[in-house]
Design a protein around this motif. Structure first.
Motif, PDB file in Angstrom:
ATOM      1  N   SER A  18       0.830  -1.210   0.000  1.00  0.00           N
ATOM      2  CA  SER A  18       0.000   0.000   0.000  1.00  0.00           C
ATOM      3  C   SER A  18       0.862   1.256   0.000  1.00  0.00           C
ATOM      4  CB  SER A  18      -0.929   0.021   1.212  1.00  0.00           C
ATOM      5  OG  SER A  18      -1.884  -1.001   1.098  1.00  0.00           O
ATOM      6  N   THR A  19       1.951   1.219   0.737  1.00  0.00           N
ATOM      7  CA  THR A  19       2.855   2.368   0.780  1.00  0.00           C
ATOM      8  C   THR A  19       3.476   2.599  -0.591  1.00  0.00           C
ATOM      9  OG1 THR A  19       3.317   1.977   3.119  1.00  0.00           O
ATOM     10  CG2 THR A  19       4.915   3.313   1.902  1.00  0.00           C
ATOM     11  N   ARG A  20       3.960   1.534  -1.223  1.00  0.00           N
ATOM     12  CA  ARG A  20       4.544   1.634  -2.560  1.00  0.00           C
ATOM     13  C   ARG A  20       3.503   2.156  -3.554  1.00  0.00           C
ATOM     14  NH1 ARG A  20       6.460  -3.356  -3.242  1.00  0.00           N
ATOM     15  NH2 ARG A  20       8.638  -2.916  -2.836  1.00  0.00           N
ATOM     16  N   HIS A  21       2.271   1.642  -3.481  1.00  0.00           N
ATOM     17  CA  HIS A  21       1.204   2.073  -4.392  1.00  0.00           C
ATOM     18  C   HIS A  21       0.945   3.575  -4.240  1.00  0.00           C
ATOM     19  CE1 HIS A  21      -2.443   2.014  -6.763  1.00  0.00           C
ATOM     20  NE2 HIS A  21      -3.114   2.545  -5.740  1.00  0.00           N
ATOM     21  N   PHE A  22       0.834   4.050  -2.992  1.00  0.00           N
ATOM     22  CA  PHE A  22       0.549   5.468  -2.745  1.00  0.00           C
ATOM     23  C   PHE A  22       1.653   6.350  -3.324  1.00  0.00           C
ATOM     24  CE2 PHE A  22       0.951   9.314  -0.131  1.00  0.00           C
ATOM     25  CZ  PHE A  22      -0.321   9.844  -0.248  1.00  0.00           C
ATOM     26  N   LEU A  51      13.876  10.527  -1.898  1.00  0.00           N
ATOM     27  CA  LEU A  51      13.098  11.450  -1.083  1.00  0.00           C
ATOM     28  C   LEU A  51      12.367  10.786   0.079  1.00  0.00           C
ATOM     29  CD1 LEU A  51      12.279  14.438  -0.973  1.00  0.00           C
ATOM     30  CD2 LEU A  51      10.358  13.869  -2.452  1.00  0.00           C
ATOM     31  N   VAL A  52      11.867   9.568  -0.131  1.00  0.00           N
ATOM     32  CA  VAL A  52      11.118   8.873   0.915  1.00  0.00           C
ATOM     33  C   VAL A  52      11.830   7.565   1.236  1.00  0.00           C
ATOM     34  CG1 VAL A  52       8.896   7.900   1.607  1.00  0.00           C
ATOM     35  CG2 VAL A  52       8.954   9.864   0.043  1.00  0.00           C
ATOM     36  N   HIS A  53      12.260   7.422   2.480  1.00  0.00           N
ATOM     37  CA  HIS A  53      12.896   6.193   2.945  1.00  0.00           C
ATOM     38  C   HIS A  53      11.837   5.426   3.733  1.00  0.00           C
ATOM     39  CE1 HIS A  53      17.154   8.240   3.026  1.00  0.00           C
ATOM     40  NE2 HIS A  53      16.521   8.415   1.878  1.00  0.00           N
ATOM     41  N   VAL A  54      11.556   4.196   3.300  1.00  0.00           N
ATOM     42  CA  VAL A  54      10.534   3.381   3.956  1.00  0.00           C
ATOM     43  C   VAL A  54      11.215   2.201   4.635  1.00  0.00           C
ATOM     44  CG1 VAL A  54       8.413   2.060   3.648  1.00  0.00           C
ATOM     45  CG2 VAL A  54       8.880   4.015   2.140  1.00  0.00           C
ATOM     46  N   ASN A  55      11.018   2.090   5.946  1.00  0.00           N
ATOM     47  CA  ASN A  55      11.499   0.952   6.718  1.00  0.00           C
ATOM     48  C   ASN A  55      10.334  -0.016   6.874  1.00  0.00           C
ATOM     49  OD1 ASN A  55      13.819   2.540   7.166  1.00  0.00           O
ATOM     50  ND2 ASN A  55      12.929   3.380   9.029  1.00  0.00           N
ATOM     51  N   VAL A  56      10.586  -1.299   6.655  1.00  0.00           N
ATOM     52  CA  VAL A  56       9.527  -2.294   6.742  1.00  0.00           C
ATOM     53  C   VAL A  56       9.526  -2.924   8.125  1.00  0.00           C
ATOM     54  CG1 VAL A  56       8.643  -4.457   5.809  1.00  0.00           C
ATOM     55  CG2 VAL A  56       9.658  -2.762   4.280  1.00  0.00           C
ATOM     56  N   GLY A  57       8.379  -2.901   8.762  1.00  0.00           N
ATOM     57  CA  GLY A  57       8.240  -3.532  10.062  1.00  0.00           C
ATOM     58  C   GLY A  57       7.402  -2.714  11.009  1.00  0.00           C
ATOM     59  N   GLN A  58       7.127  -3.325  12.129  1.00  0.00           N
ATOM     60  CA  GLN A  58       6.354  -2.680  13.190  1.00  0.00           C
ATOM     61  C   GLN A  58       7.323  -2.004  14.144  1.00  0.00           C
ATOM     62  OE1 GLN A  58       2.887  -2.641  13.579  1.00  0.00           O
ATOM     63  NE2 GLN A  58       3.328  -1.183  15.187  1.00  0.00           N
ATOM     64  N   SER A  87      -9.352  10.902  -5.208  1.00  0.00           N
ATOM     65  CA  SER A  87     -10.762  10.500  -5.124  1.00  0.00           C
ATOM     66  C   SER A  87     -10.973   9.121  -5.728  1.00  0.00           C
ATOM     67  CB  SER A  87     -11.656  11.526  -5.839  1.00  0.00           C
ATOM     68  OG  SER A  87     -11.664  12.745  -5.159  1.00  0.00           O
ATOM     69  N   GLU A  88     -10.387   8.885  -6.903  1.00  0.00           N
ATOM     70  CA  GLU A  88     -10.502   7.574  -7.558  1.00  0.00           C
ATOM     71  C   GLU A  88      -9.984   6.461  -6.659  1.00  0.00           C
ATOM     72  OE1 GLU A  88      -8.259   7.981 -11.142  1.00  0.00           O
ATOM     73  OE2 GLU A  88      -9.732   9.319 -12.076  1.00  0.00           O
ATOM     74  N   GLU A  89      -8.942   6.747  -5.884  1.00  0.00           N
ATOM     75  CA  GLU A  89      -8.331   5.754  -5.003  1.00  0.00           C
ATOM     76  C   GLU A  89      -9.054   5.650  -3.659  1.00  0.00           C
ATOM     77  OE1 GLU A  89      -5.737   3.691  -5.560  1.00  0.00           O
ATOM     78  OE2 GLU A  89      -5.366   4.403  -7.598  1.00  0.00           O
ATOM     79  N   GLY A  90     -10.063   6.499  -3.440  1.00  0.00           N
ATOM     80  CA  GLY A  90     -10.791   6.479  -2.179  1.00  0.00           C
ATOM     81  C   GLY A  90     -10.009   7.086  -1.029  1.00  0.00           C
ATOM     82  N   ILE A  91      -9.089   7.980  -1.333  1.00  0.00           N
ATOM     83  CA  ILE A  91      -8.266   8.624  -0.310  1.00  0.00           C
ATOM     84  C   ILE A  91      -8.876   9.982   0.030  1.00  0.00           C
ATOM     85  CG2 ILE A  91      -5.992   9.589   0.218  1.00  0.00           C
ATOM     86  CD1 ILE A  91      -4.829   7.459  -1.728  1.00  0.00           C
ATOM     87  N   CYS A 107      -3.623  15.101   2.306  1.00  0.00           N
ATOM     88  CA  CYS A 107      -4.168  13.754   2.461  1.00  0.00           C
ATOM     89  C   CYS A 107      -3.304  13.035   3.493  1.00  0.00           C
ATOM     90  CB  CYS A 107      -4.201  13.000   1.134  1.00  0.00           C
ATOM     91  SG  CYS A 107      -2.592  12.632   0.425  1.00  0.00           S
ATOM     92  N   VAL A 108      -3.635  11.781   3.760  1.00  0.00           N
ATOM     93  CA  VAL A 108      -2.866  10.962   4.702  1.00  0.00           C
ATOM     94  C   VAL A 108      -2.418   9.706   3.970  1.00  0.00           C
ATOM     95  CG1 VAL A 108      -2.977   9.678   6.881  1.00  0.00           C
ATOM     96  CG2 VAL A 108      -4.144  11.879   6.677  1.00  0.00           C
ATOM     97  N   ASP A 109      -1.144   9.339   4.113  1.00  0.00           N
ATOM     98  CA  ASP A 109      -0.631   8.144   3.441  1.00  0.00           C
ATOM     99  C   ASP A 109      -1.084   6.880   4.185  1.00  0.00           C
ATOM    100  OD1 ASP A 109       1.164   7.449   5.533  1.00  0.00           O
ATOM    101  OD2 ASP A 109       2.941   7.660   4.293  1.00  0.00           O
ATOM    102  N   PRO A 110      -0.819   5.686   3.645  1.00  0.00           N
ATOM    103  CA  PRO A 110      -1.278   4.446   4.285  1.00  0.00           C
ATOM    104  C   PRO A 110      -0.717   4.200   5.682  1.00  0.00           C
ATOM    105  CG  PRO A 110      -0.652   4.013   2.014  1.00  0.00           C
ATOM    106  CD  PRO A 110      -0.219   5.420   2.325  1.00  0.00           C
ATOM    107  N   ASN A 111       0.303   4.951   6.085  1.00  0.00           N
ATOM    108  CA  ASN A 111       0.925   4.767   7.389  1.00  0.00           C
ATOM    109  C   ASN A 111       0.507   5.826   8.399  1.00  0.00           C
ATOM    110  OD1 ASN A 111       2.776   2.612   6.317  1.00  0.00           O
ATOM    111  ND2 ASN A 111       3.312   4.338   5.024  1.00  0.00           N
ATOM    112  N   GLY A 112      -0.446   6.679   8.015  1.00  0.00           N
ATOM    113  CA  GLY A 112      -0.927   7.724   8.910  1.00  0.00           C
ATOM    114  C   GLY A 112      -0.128   9.015   8.859  1.00  0.00           C
ATOM    115  N   VAL A 113       0.758   9.168   7.878  1.00  0.00           N
ATOM    116  CA  VAL A 113       1.554  10.394   7.736  1.00  0.00           C
ATOM    117  C   VAL A 113       0.742  11.408   6.934  1.00  0.00           C
ATOM    118  CG1 VAL A 113       3.672  11.392   6.771  1.00  0.00           C
ATOM    119  CG2 VAL A 113       3.723   9.108   7.793  1.00  0.00           C
ATOM    120  N   LYS A 114       0.542  12.609   7.504  1.00  0.00           N
ATOM    121  CA  LYS A 114      -0.150  13.668   6.773  1.00  0.00           C
ATOM    122  C   LYS A 114       0.802  14.220   5.715  1.00  0.00           C
ATOM    123  CE  LYS A 114      -1.787  17.050   9.216  1.00  0.00           C
ATOM    124  NZ  LYS A 114      -2.312  18.296   9.825  1.00  0.00           N
TER     125      LYS A 114
END
Length: 122
Positions: A18-22, A51-58, A87-91, A107-114
């Motif tokens: 979901s993060t990659r898709h967004f 620009l965006v570093h994504v770490n995978v995990g909880q 809107s098309e993505e339901g975001i 908007c807010v990304d799938p991880n709750g980041v505004k």
């Protein structure tokens, strides 16, 4: 002045698809090279900039980000096309024009980041 611009921001994600898709499919960033680190993740590029570093995990015990509220991008292209895509993505999103005619989209990304986008006056 010690600041020239945004270098990157780093987020944790438990839902990498979901993060990659967004960030890639909706916003247009692309996945690119990442150095070998001790944890899984991806780096998402804007041009040549990771620009965006994504770490995978909880995150076991989330650290406080203090007063951090959101990240803002300089918008590129048509802001109405972005709001249509969200809107098309339901975001859920909002848009407003501020001083100088700058169009802001939130908007807010799938991880709750505004996330904020600032587009130049039309």
């Amino acid at each position: 002045m010690f600041v020239r611009g945004l270098d990157h921001f780093n987020i944790w994600s438990t839902d990498l698809p979901s993060t990659r898709h967004f960030y890639c499919d909706i916003l247009g960033l692309r996945e690119g090279p990442r150095p070998p680190l001790t944890y899984d993740g991806i780096w998402l590029y804007c041009g040549e900039m990771p620009l965006v570093h994504v770490n995978v995990g909880q995150v076991d015990s989330p650290s406080s980000t203090g007063a951090f509220d959101h990240v803002a991008f300089q918008g590129n292209g048509d802001p109405h096309a972005l709001t249509e895509r969200l809107s098309e993505e339901g975001i859920d999103h909002s848009s407003r024009v501020v001083s100088g005619g700058v169009r802001q989209v939130f908007c807010v990304d799938p991880n709750g980041v505004k996330v904020e986008f600032n587009f130049p006056p039309e």
